[in-house]
Structures are given as structure tokens and as C-alpha cells.
Design a protein around this motif. Sequence first.
Motif, PDB file in Angstrom:
ATOM      1  N   ALA A   1       0.854  -1.184   0.000  1.00 40.14           N
ATOM      2  CA  ALA A   1       0.000   0.000   0.000  1.00 40.14           C
ATOM      3  C   ALA A   1       0.886   1.228   0.000  1.00 40.14           C
ATOM      4  O   ALA A   1       1.645   1.459   0.957  1.00 40.14           O
ATOM      5  N   ASP A   2       0.833   1.997  -1.089  1.00 38.83           N
ATOM      6  CA  ASP A   2       1.576   3.248  -1.161  1.00 38.83           C
ATOM      7  C   ASP A   2       0.674   4.351  -0.622  1.00 38.83           C
ATOM      8  O   ASP A   2      -0.342   4.703  -1.236  1.00 38.83           O
ATOM      9  N   LEU A   3       1.026   4.875   0.524  1.00 34.65           N
ATOM     10  CA  LEU A   3       0.161   5.785   1.263  1.00 34.65           C
ATOM     11  C   LEU A   3       0.582   7.230   1.080  1.00 34.65           C
ATOM     12  O   LEU A   3       1.709   7.521   0.656  1.00 34.65           O
ATOM     13  N   PRO A   4      -0.325   8.163   1.420  1.00 34.18           N
ATOM     14  CA  PRO A   4       0.049   9.584   1.389  1.00 34.18           C
ATOM     15  C   PRO A   4       1.256   9.836   2.292  1.00 34.18           C
ATOM     16  O   PRO A   4       1.451   9.167   3.312  1.00 34.18           O
ATOM     17  N   GLY A   5       2.086  10.790   1.894  1.00 43.37           N
ATOM     18  CA  GLY A   5       3.283  11.090   2.669  1.00 43.37           C
ATOM     19  C   GLY A   5       4.445  10.181   2.341  1.00 43.37           C
ATOM     20  O   GLY A   5       5.390  10.051   3.121  1.00 43.37           O
ATOM     21  N   GLU A   6       4.365   9.502   1.182  1.00 43.69           N
ATOM     22  CA  GLU A   6       5.443   8.637   0.689  1.00 43.69           C
ATOM     23  C   GLU A   6       5.766   7.507   1.664  1.00 43.69           C
ATOM     24  O   GLU A   6       6.917   7.091   1.807  1.00 43.69           O
ATOM     25  N   ARG A   7       4.748   6.989   2.326  1.00 47.98           N
ATOM     26  CA  ARG A   7       4.913   5.843   3.212  1.00 47.98           C
ATOM     27  C   ARG A   7       4.296   4.622   2.565  1.00 47.98           C
ATOM     28  O   ARG A   7       3.288   4.725   1.853  1.00 47.98           O
ATOM     29  N   SER A   8       4.898   3.457   2.782  1.00 49.28           N
ATOM     30  CA  SER A   8       4.386   2.210   2.220  1.00 49.28           C
ATOM     31  C   SER A   8       4.202   1.180   3.320  1.00 49.28           C
ATOM     32  O   SER A   8       4.949   1.162   4.307  1.00 49.28           O
TER      33      SER A   8
ATOM     34  N   ILE B   1      -4.346  -4.645   6.493  1.00 54.79           N
ATOM     35  CA  ILE B   1      -3.118  -5.320   6.056  1.00 54.79           C
ATOM     36  C   ILE B   1      -2.367  -5.823   7.281  1.00 54.79           C
ATOM     37  O   ILE B   1      -2.067  -5.054   8.201  1.00 54.79           O
ATOM     38  N   ALA B   2      -2.073  -7.133   7.298  1.00 57.37           N
ATOM     39  CA  ALA B   2      -1.281  -7.735   8.367  1.00 57.37           C
ATOM     40  C   ALA B   2       0.180  -7.725   7.955  1.00 57.37           C
ATOM     41  O   ALA B   2       0.559  -8.388   6.978  1.00 57.37           O
TER      42      ALA B   2
ATOM     43  N   PRO C   1      -5.161  -0.772   9.206  1.00 55.57           N
ATOM     44  CA  PRO C   1      -6.228  -0.442   8.263  1.00 55.57           C
ATOM     45  C   PRO C   1      -5.816   0.709   7.344  1.00 55.57           C
ATOM     46  O   PRO C   1      -5.280   1.713   7.796  1.00 55.57           O
ATOM     47  N   VAL C   2      -6.069   0.536   6.058  1.00 58.02           N
ATOM     48  CA  VAL C   2      -5.700   1.535   5.063  1.00 58.02           C
ATOM     49  C   VAL C   2      -6.985   2.087   4.459  1.00 58.02           C
ATOM     50  O   VAL C   2      -7.785   1.340   3.895  1.00 58.02           O
ATOM     51  N   GLY C   3      -7.184   3.394   4.576  1.00 59.34           N
ATOM     52  CA  GLY C   3      -8.389   4.019   4.053  1.00 59.34           C
ATOM     53  C   GLY C   3      -8.191   4.707   2.725  1.00 59.34           C
ATOM     54  O   GLY C   3      -9.136   4.946   1.978  1.00 59.34           O
TER      55      GLY C   3
ATOM     56  N   VAL D   1      -0.807  -2.297  -4.643  1.00 48.80           N
ATOM     57  CA  VAL D   1      -0.119  -3.095  -5.654  1.00 48.80           C
ATOM     58  C   VAL D   1      -0.191  -4.553  -5.217  1.00 48.80           C
ATOM     59  O   VAL D   1       0.226  -4.892  -4.100  1.00 48.80           O
ATOM     60  N   HIS D   2      -0.733  -5.417  -6.084  1.00 48.80           N
ATOM     61  CA  HIS D   2      -0.744  -6.851  -5.813  1.00 48.80           C
ATOM     62  C   HIS D   2       0.652  -7.410  -6.068  1.00 48.80           C
ATOM     63  O   HIS D   2       1.134  -7.349  -7.221  1.00 48.80           O
ATOM     64  N   LEU D   3       1.312  -7.943  -5.043  1.00 45.17           N
ATOM     65  CA  LEU D   3       2.669  -8.432  -5.212  1.00 45.17           C
ATOM     66  C   LEU D   3       2.704  -9.917  -5.571  1.00 45.17           C
ATOM     67  O   LEU D   3       3.524 -10.349  -6.358  1.00 45.17           O
TER      68      LEU D   3
END
Length: 288
Positions: free
Chosen positions: A244-251, A267-268, A276-278, A283-285
Motif C-alpha cells: 500500500a503506497d500511502l500519502p506522505g510517501e509511506r508504504s 493489512i497484516a 487499516p488503510v483508508g 499493488v498486488h505483489l
Amino acid sequence: MTPRDASDADGSRWSDLDRPPLNATALRRALVREGGLWSEVEVVQRIGSTNSELVTRATQGRAGEGAVLVAEEQTSGRGRLDRRWTAPPRSGLFFSVLLRPSEVPVARWGWLPLLTGVAVASGLARAAGVDTALKWPNDLLVTVAGEERKAGGILAERAGEDGVVIGVGINVTLRADELPVPQAGSLALAGAAGTDRDPLLRAVLRSLEEWYGRWRSAGGDPAAGGLQEAYAAGCATLGRTVRADLPGERSVVGEAVAVDGDGRLVIATEEGVQEPVGAGDIVHLRPA
């Protein structure tokens, strides 16, 4: 640019036998009825973005709940994160609807894009005879030559204080040489039994009306209305290793294990944390 009704398009209805125009009159006759959700169905030949146009109409008081705006061609179609959506004229279904779920708490409106995904997938399964899956939060996936491809997307935007405009784009008859990117697909390439856009659009809108009605009747509770279970059953993201590529350049990397009551992807991670990602890009790895 002023939208024009498709019936006024240049040339006759049979100018492109491979991709005939939608029949606006028949669509209105089939979908607009007393007591139903859909209040008007307009088909335009060419427009920048159905979402932008319908949001403008809604905020100016020129459109009511159940308005449907369909375009044969979009010149400025948008997906999530302002990505462009392009396709040849009459090659897909490009439409937006206006919903005003006044009886549902605003905190639950985030389920509307996911609800639309369930409705689109189930409507297409019935009318096109093609297996579809959902990639969280808003992509429609089909299988082309054993490979998972994106064939559609959903974009929800607020329209004033009490409205939500939901846009849907579905690639129907795009050929391989017309795909905007190699990872894209279409119903035709996935072996759909039917690609006539009129029955496909009717099926999708009827399915959306059904699911929206159930969700509203349940006060937006995704569990009580069966929406949460249906989304999980059709979601290709669950059970997979994702990033999950999140706002603020965090994954965040881990296994997608659930969609929670707020519509967030849980996501575990390897560290044993369930996050939890809102909002973010998923990206499916690896396959499930």
C-alpha cells in the motif's frame, strides 16, 4: 464544450456497425420508472468528464438524485489520483450517477465506491457472462490470456453537502492494439459472451439500484445489508501479499486480510501489526 445528445451525433446510427451508439430512448424507457431510483438518463456524444459535468449540475441545483449522464466519448476522463482515462468513442461504458443518501450517516458514505464495484461486477457477470473481480478499492479486473487486467474503474466525488457523484468507466470492446497500457483489458478480450452496451448498461444500473436500495434500507450498515460480505467475496485483493503506497510517501507491505466496517483494507504486516488503510494505491505483489 456543450454536451450533445447522442441522437444528434454526426452520421447515422449505423455509421459504425462494430460500435453502434447507445439507444438513449430505449435506455430511458427501460430504466426511468415511477418509484425507481433513476430519474433521468441522458446520453451525450462527447464530453470532457461526466463526473465533472454532473457535479456542476448537482451543485447548481440542475440535477436531482438518480440522474444518469452517459458519454459515448470522454476527452478528459479521470480515475483515482487524477489519472487519465482514455478510450476510443463507443468502445466502453462511461457514465456518472448522482446519489443523495440523506438517510445514511455521512461516515458511511465511504462505502459507496465499494458498493458500486459490487453492483458493476454482479451486473456484468449476468449480462456479459464474464468473470470479474474487484481490486480494492475501485478497480474492476478481468482475466485475459491467464493474466489479471484492469477493465474498469470507479471514482466518487462529493457534490455539495448532500450529494455524491459516482463515475464508472468500463472497457467493453477495446482491442489489444487500442489498450492505453499493457496492463489494461476489456470485456471483449476477456471472452465476454455479449458486448452490446445497451443491455450491459441496463444490467449495471439495475444492479446498482438494487444494492443502493439495500444499503439505504440498512442505514448504510455494510454488514446488515450484506454488502461487506459480498464485497469480500468478490475482492481479488484479499488473501494476497500487497504493498500500500500511502500519502506522505509511506508504504505498508503485508497480507490483505479483511475489509473492515469502514470499508478500509486491513493489512497484516510481518511485524504482526494489522494496519487499516483508508486511502492509498494498492499493488498486488503475489497471487493468493
